[in-house]
Design a protein around this motif. Structure first.
Motif, PDB file in Angstrom:
ATOM      1  N   ARG A 166      -0.703  -6.208 -31.883  1.00  0.00           N
ATOM      2  CA  ARG A 166      -1.850  -5.800 -32.702  1.00  0.00           C
ATOM      3  C   ARG A 166      -1.384  -5.268 -34.058  1.00  0.00           C
ATOM      4  NH1 ARG A 166      -5.013  -3.240 -27.617  1.00  0.00           N
ATOM      5  NH2 ARG A 166      -6.352  -5.035 -27.189  1.00  0.00           N
ATOM      6  N   GLN A 167      -0.361  -4.445 -34.066  1.00  0.00           N
ATOM      7  CA  GLN A 167       0.162  -3.890 -35.324  1.00  0.00           C
ATOM      8  C   GLN A 167       0.682  -4.986 -36.248  1.00  0.00           C
ATOM      9  OE1 GLN A 167       3.123  -1.129 -33.941  1.00  0.00           O
ATOM     10  NE2 GLN A 167       1.662   0.552 -33.745  1.00  0.00           N
ATOM     11  N   ASP A 168       1.265  -6.015 -35.660  1.00  0.00           N
ATOM     12  CA  ASP A 168       1.817  -7.118 -36.440  1.00  0.00           C
ATOM     13  C   ASP A 168       0.767  -8.171 -36.793  1.00  0.00           C
ATOM     14  OD1 ASP A 168       4.253  -5.857 -36.211  1.00  0.00           O
ATOM     15  OD2 ASP A 168       5.038  -7.223 -34.667  1.00  0.00           O
ATOM     16  N   SER A 169      -0.490  -7.884 -36.503  1.00  0.00           N
ATOM     17  CA  SER A 169      -1.601  -8.816 -36.767  1.00  0.00           C
ATOM     18  C   SER A 169      -1.372 -10.170 -36.087  1.00  0.00           C
ATOM     19  CB  SER A 169      -1.812  -9.008 -38.267  1.00  0.00           C
ATOM     20  OG  SER A 169      -2.190  -7.796 -38.861  1.00  0.00           O
ATOM     21  N   ARG A 170      -0.889 -10.114 -34.852  1.00  0.00           N
ATOM     22  CA  ARG A 170      -0.677 -11.328 -34.068  1.00  0.00           C
ATOM     23  C   ARG A 170      -1.674 -11.439 -32.923  1.00  0.00           C
ATOM     24  NH1 ARG A 170       4.631 -10.689 -31.666  1.00  0.00           N
ATOM     25  NH2 ARG A 170       4.050 -12.597 -30.586  1.00  0.00           N
TER      26      ARG A 170
END
Length: 141
Positions: free
Chosen positions: A130-134
């Motif tokens: 989620r943090q890596d926008s994946r």
């Protein structure tokens, strides 16, 4: 994608078709679709999805039939855990479309089980995605 959750995902298919028209030699990264419906009669966009598979937009499509085969998407994801783990570990994006209760929760729980099985902190793995926008979600209540 669960049931009608496939509808917003069809824009992905259309975008890939446009990319193919613009560049017929394009090679896409592996894309796997897990699609859940109650039975064959609810398999929306079947012809379009089969065409997308033939065009190489998807490398695999797995359909879970909850009523006729007693399989949920999470069951099929777990059956294909090696493939899922390989793709996610290589930086693949995750798109989840459907209902949050039952469907969304069970997919996330299954992904956490897979991450734990491969020796990772399951909550941290999902949070990092989620943090890596994946990790993209279109989940309805």
């Amino acid at each position: 994608a669960g049931g009608t959750g496939i509808a917003p995902f069809m824009s992905f298919v259309e975008e890939r078709k446009a990319q193919l028209r613009a560049n017929p030699n394009i090679k896409f990264a592996p894309s796997v679709l897990f699609y859940g419906v109650r039975d064959e009669s609810e398999y929306m966009y079947k012809a379009e999805l089969e065409e997308a598979l033939k065009l190489g937009i998807f490398s695999n499509i797995y359909v879970a039939y909850s009523f006729t085969h007693n399989k949920m998407i999470s069951d099929v994801v777990y059956e294909q855990q090696k493939l899922c783990w390989e793709l996610l570990n290589k930086g693949a994006n995750l798109y989840i479309c459907g209902g949050i209760q039952g469907f969304g929760d069970s997919v996330y729980n299954t992904l956490k089980r897979i991450a734990a099985r491969y020796g990772h902190d399951s909550d941290a793995f999902i949070q990092k995605m989620r943090q890596d926008s994946r990790c993209y979600e279109d989940l309805a209540a």
